[in-house]
Design an enzyme around this catalytic site. Structure first.
Site, PDB file in Angstrom:
ATOM      1  N   TYR A  71      39.233 -29.061   2.417  1.00 53.55           N
ATOM      2  CA  TYR A  71      39.954 -30.275   2.819  1.00 53.55           C
ATOM      3  C   TYR A  71      39.121 -31.120   3.776  1.00 53.55           C
ATOM      4  O   TYR A  71      39.291 -32.334   3.857  1.00 53.55           O
ATOM      5  CB  TYR A  71      41.262 -29.915   3.529  1.00 53.55           C
ATOM      6  N   LYS A 115      38.610 -15.363  -2.536  1.00 55.40           N
ATOM      7  CA  LYS A 115      37.995 -15.326  -3.867  1.00 55.40           C
ATOM      8  C   LYS A 115      36.603 -14.744  -3.658  1.00 55.40           C
ATOM      9  O   LYS A 115      35.581 -15.370  -3.961  1.00 55.40           O
ATOM     10  CB  LYS A 115      37.976 -16.750  -4.459  1.00 55.40           C
ATOM     11  N   ASP A 121      43.657 -15.361  -7.481  1.00 52.02           N
ATOM     12  CA  ASP A 121      44.285 -15.431  -8.806  1.00 52.02           C
ATOM     13  C   ASP A 121      45.281 -14.285  -9.002  1.00 52.02           C
ATOM     14  O   ASP A 121      46.402 -14.475  -9.487  1.00 52.02           O
ATOM     15  CB  ASP A 121      43.223 -15.465  -9.927  1.00 52.02           C
ATOM     16  N   ASP A 143      47.594 -23.842   0.303  1.00 48.78           N
ATOM     17  CA  ASP A 143      48.365 -24.987  -0.194  1.00 48.78           C
ATOM     18  C   ASP A 143      49.017 -24.615  -1.524  1.00 48.78           C
ATOM     19  O   ASP A 143      50.215 -24.821  -1.736  1.00 48.78           O
ATOM     20  CB  ASP A 143      47.427 -26.185  -0.374  1.00 48.78           C
ATOM     21  N   ASP A 154      53.301 -23.420  -2.292  1.00 49.09           N
ATOM     22  CA  ASP A 154      54.235 -24.088  -3.212  1.00 49.09           C
ATOM     23  C   ASP A 154      54.799 -23.077  -4.207  1.00 49.09           C
ATOM     24  O   ASP A 154      55.985 -23.097  -4.534  1.00 49.09           O
ATOM     25  CB  ASP A 154      53.542 -25.210  -3.998  1.00 49.09           C
TER      26      ASP A 154
END
Ligand code: IPM
Ligand code: MN
Length: 355
Positions: free
Chosen positions: A141, A191, A223, A247, A251
């Site tokens: 970001y 990751k 994942d 982020d 959600d």
């Protein structure tokens, strides 16, 4: 000692739900005998319209001096065409950076009465009770970006996922500390099979684990974590992860409970905390008076807990919300066919009546 709250209603349904929260905060603070004052400032699209920029200097100056900041939502189709730095979202990112709120806490817990609204089977949804701690002021970001053109004329774009060790350490520390206050299980998500920033993140978590022998640490690839959130949500207690992964996962976790409209968040650093619901500005229902105010009301409960150290008052709000839901109060987003639908104001009144 008076508490001063800066309100940033922002765009879309932001003003509606902030108004609801102000009523709840005023009532609770009065019940607790604590003085509170508010001031309102511009952020997001409304700030672009009135001042030309999404985070005006006046807002920046006000927030750093506040005791806490309550934000509605930013963004909307009206401002989608602008260049990156002139979008409402850039104002939100600038605000997070200005406040140095590096740890974003997103608690996700299923309400028994709303299990039917979850996309998961009820027996799976019932298990959802987790806290996502998302790194909020670093990573891709905020890393270097570039747009350009190659010699052959084709365009290229670059975003960088960069972390300094101290940025990882301070947010992971919040993860361990939060786990200690819950079920003492911490899942660090990365990751590491592909990214160097993730390999360093994982190393740091392993180094720090020695200081928290009472916390059980697990590492998960992002994942696989995304998959397990829907198949075995009970695996998770506290999840700590970098900005972009957090982020996306938050959600996903949010909808497990049936409605994203209910979920609060707290963004914490060393200065004033920033509190906001995790749903967006919902421009399609802005101004209709039907938005669910509970995510913002619950965010103000987090404000009382983390910024004002008023645990009893925070519980008072959370219990009132649980009570109205148990009594069948529903806004449109969580009502099932045939159920009575309350307006934003009516839902707010119901909460006030239960405080
Ligand atoms: C969130 C939002 C923001 C983010 C957007 C609006 C910039 O999605 O708070 O999760 O990506 O952080
Ligand atoms: Mn998001």
């Amino acid at each position: 000692m008076s508490h001063h709250i800066v309100l940033l209603p922002g765009d879309g349904i932001g003003p509606d739900i902030i108004q609801s929260s102000v009523k709840v905060i005023e009532r609770v603070m009065a019940l607790e005998g604590q003085p509170v004052t508010f001031s309102e400032h511009l952020l997001g699209g409304v700030a672009i319209d009135q001042t030309g920029v999404p985070l005006p200097d006046a807002t920046k100056e006000a927030v750093v001096q506040a005791d806490a900041v309550l934000l509605g939502a930013v963004g909307g189709p009206k401002w989608d065409q602008g260049p990156g730095h002139l979008r409402p979202e850039a104002g939100l990112l600038g605000l997070r950076k200005a406040l140095g709120v590096y740890a974003n806490l997103r608690p996700v817990k299923a309400y028994q009465e709303l299990l039917g609204a979850s996309p998961l089977r009820e027996d799976v949804a019932r298990q959802v009770d987790l806290l996502i701690i998302r790194e909020l002021t670093g990573g891709v970001y905020f890393g270097e970006r570039e747009r350009g053109q190659l010699a052959n004329g084709e365009r290229f774009a670059k975003d960088t996922m960069y972390y300094a060790e101290s940025e990882v350490r301070r947010v992971v520390k919040r993860g361990f500390e939060a786990a200690r206050l819950r079920q003492k299980r911490l899942t660090s998500v990365d990751k590491a099979n592909v990214l160097d920033s993730s390999r360093m993140w994982r190393e740091i978590v392993m180094e720090m684990a020695g200081d928290y022998p009472d916390v059980k640490v697990e590492h998960a690839l992002v994942d696989s974590c995304a998959m397990h959130l829907v198949t075995q949500p009970e695996r998770f207690d506290v999840v700590v992860t970098e900005n972009l992964f957090g982020d996306i996962l938050s959600d996903e976790a949010a909808v497990l409970t049936g409605s994203i409209g209910l979920l609060p968040s707290a963004s914490l650093g060393e200065g004033p905390g920033l509190y906001e619901p995790i749903h967006g500005s919902a421009p399609d229902i802005a101004g209709l008076g039907i938005a669910n105010p509970l995510g913002t009301i619950l965010s103000s409960a987090l404000m009382l807990r983390y910024s004002f150290n008023m645990e009893t008052a925070a519980k008072r709000i959370e219990d009132a919300v649980a009570a109205v839901l148990a009594n069948g109060a529903r806004t449109k987003d969580i009502a099932r066919p045939g159920e009575q639908v309350l307006s934003t104001d009516a839902m707010t009144e119901a909460v006030l009546a239960n405080l």
